[in-house]
Motif scaffolding. Structure first.
Motif, mmCIF file in Angstrom:
data_model
loop_
_atom_site.group_PDB
_atom_site.id
_atom_site.type_symbol
_atom_site.label_atom_id
_atom_site.label_comp_id
_atom_site.label_asym_id
_atom_site.label_seq_id
_atom_site.Cartn_x
_atom_site.Cartn_y
_atom_site.Cartn_z
ATOM 1 N N ARG A 1 85.760 90.750 38.477
ATOM 2 C CA ARG A 1 86.684 92.249 38.107
ATOM 3 C C ARG A 1 85.019 93.119 37.212
ATOM 4 N N ALA B 1 83.298 94.811 40.432
ATOM 5 C CA ALA B 1 85.336 95.827 40.983
ATOM 6 C C ALA B 1 85.048 97.286 40.191
ATOM 7 N N GLN B 2 85.371 96.741 39.610
ATOM 8 C CA GLN B 2 86.293 97.826 38.501
ATOM 9 C C GLN B 2 84.772 98.895 38.455
ATOM 10 N N GLU B 3 83.767 98.736 38.120
ATOM 11 C CA GLU B 3 82.113 99.898 38.182
ATOM 12 C C GLU B 3 82.536 100.879 39.320
ATOM 13 N N THR B 4 82.899 99.611 40.292
ATOM 14 C CA THR B 4 83.283 100.197 41.988
ATOM 15 C C THR B 4 84.018 101.303 42.546
ATOM 16 N N ARG B 5 85.056 100.341 41.828
ATOM 17 C CA ARG B 5 86.339 102.446 41.911
ATOM 18 C C ARG B 5 85.950 102.903 41.052
ATOM 19 N N TYR B 6 85.291 102.704 40.140
ATOM 20 C CA TYR B 6 85.294 103.964 38.754
ATOM 21 C C TYR B 6 84.008 104.882 39.478
ATOM 22 N N TRP C 1 83.226 105.161 42.471
ATOM 23 C CA TRP C 1 83.945 105.860 43.942
ATOM 24 C C TRP C 1 84.623 107.245 43.676
ATOM 25 N N THR C 2 85.121 107.197 42.416
ATOM 26 C CA THR C 2 86.602 107.870 41.904
ATOM 27 C C THR C 2 85.106 109.603 41.682
ATOM 28 N N VAL D 1 77.665 101.994 44.493
ATOM 29 C CA VAL D 1 78.405 101.803 45.480
ATOM 30 C C VAL D 1 78.678 100.734 46.568
ATOM 31 N N LYS E 1 78.831 96.062 46.661
ATOM 32 C CA LYS E 1 80.214 95.441 47.754
ATOM 33 C C LYS E 1 78.848 94.057 48.758
#
Length: 247
Positions: A30, A33-38, A40-41, A111, A115
Motif C-alpha cells: 500500500r 502504491a501510495q507513493e507511486t500515485r502521489y 504521478w500526480t 514511478v 512499478k
C-alpha cells in the motif's frame, strides 16, 4: 528517500525459497502504491504549471514591450523593446523548464522503479504458489494452513484458480488421448523412476485414512507403514509423511 519502500519489498521477495514464503506485506504494498500515485500526480501538476507559466510569460512580455515604448519611439524602438522582452522571457522559460524537467525526470524514474519492484514482488510470490500447487498434486486443500495464512486473499484465489485450470486442461487431454488407459498424474515427480514400488513411511502428521491399491490404511502420527509409493508420494512432498530409508 524516494523508492525506499519499494526496496523493502524486493528484499522480502529475496527471502522466498522453495520451502518458505513470508507473509504477504499488504501495508508495504500500500505504501509503495501510495507513493507511486502521489509522484504521478505531482508530475501532472508540474507540467500543467509549466504550461501556465509559459503562457503567462508570453503575455507579460508583449504587455511590457507595448507599455515601455509608445508610438513616439517609432518602429525601431518598439522592435528593440520586443526583442529585449522576448530574450528575457526565453531565459526565464528555459530556467523554469530545466527546473521542472529535472524534478519530473526524477519522479518518473521513481514511478517506473516502484512499478518494477511491485511486479517483481508479486511475480516471485506467484512462482512460489504455482510450484506449491504442483507439489500438492493440484490440490489446494492439501496446502498446510500455516502457508495459507501467509497468503493474501487474492493469492489464495489465484492458487485455487491455477489448480482448477490446470486440472481442467489435464482432464480434457486425458479424455482425448487415453480414454481407456486410466489417468495421467502430471504432478508426479518424473525426474527419476522409483526404485521400489513399496516404501516404508513414518507419519509426521495425522492424515486420517487413505485408500491404497492394497486396501485402507490409517495414517496416525508416530506410526510407520509399508505402502505403495504412488499412493503416498504427495503426502511425503508436503511433509505429512517421512520416507524411512532402508539402512
Amino acid at each position: 528517500m524516494l523508492g525506499d519502500e519499494a526496496v523493502r519489498l524486493v528484499k522480502e521477495a529475496k527471502d522466498i525459497t522453495a520451502d518458505h514464503i513470508p507473509a504477504y506485506n499488504e501495508e508495504q504494498v500500500r505504501l509503495v502504491a501510495q507513493e507511486t500515485r502521489y509522484l504521478w500526480t505531482r508530475i501532472e501538476e508540474m507540467y500543467a504549471s509549466l504550461g501556465q507559466f509559459i503562457e503567462s510569460q508570453g503575455e507579460t512580455a508583449e504587455t511590457e514591450a507595448a507599455t515601455a515604448h509608445g508610438p513616439s519611439q517609432g518602429d525601431g524602438g518598439r522592435d528593440a523593446a520586443m526583442a529585449s522582452s522576448q530574450q528575457t522571457y526565453a531565459l526565464s522559460q528555459a530556467e523554469h523548464r530545466n527546473n521542472v524537467g529535472g524534478q519530473t525526470t526524477l519522479y518518473a524514474q521513481t514511478v517506473a522503479r516502484n512499478k518494477r519492484c511491485l511486479l517483481a514482488y508479486h511475480d516471485r510470490r506467484a512462482k512460489f504458489l504455482r510450484s506449491l500447487m504442483w507439489n500438492v498434486h493440484l490440490a489446494p486443500s492439501m496446502v498446510p494452513g500455516t502457508l495459507v495464512a501467509r497468503m493474501s486473499p487474492s493469492e489464495q484465489t489465484y492458487m485455487r484458480e491455477y489448480a482448477r485450470l490446470n486440472a481442467s486442461y489435464r482432464d480434457a487431454v486425458e479424455a482425448q488421448l487415453i480414454p481407456s488407459y486410466g489417468s495421467l498424474d502430471w504432478a508426479a515427480n518424473g525426474e527419476l523412476p522409483p526404485r521400489d514400488l513399496l516404501i516404508e513411511v513414518r507419519v509426521v502428521r495425522d492424515c486420517g485414512e487413505i485408500v491404497t491399491e492394497n486396501g485402507v490404511v490409517s495414517l496416525q502420527a508416530g506410526t510407520q507403514h509399508y505402502v505403495p509409493r504412488a499412493d503416498v508420494e504427495h503426502l511425503i512432498t508436503i511433509g505429512y509423511l517421512e520416507h524411512v530409508s532402508p539402512s
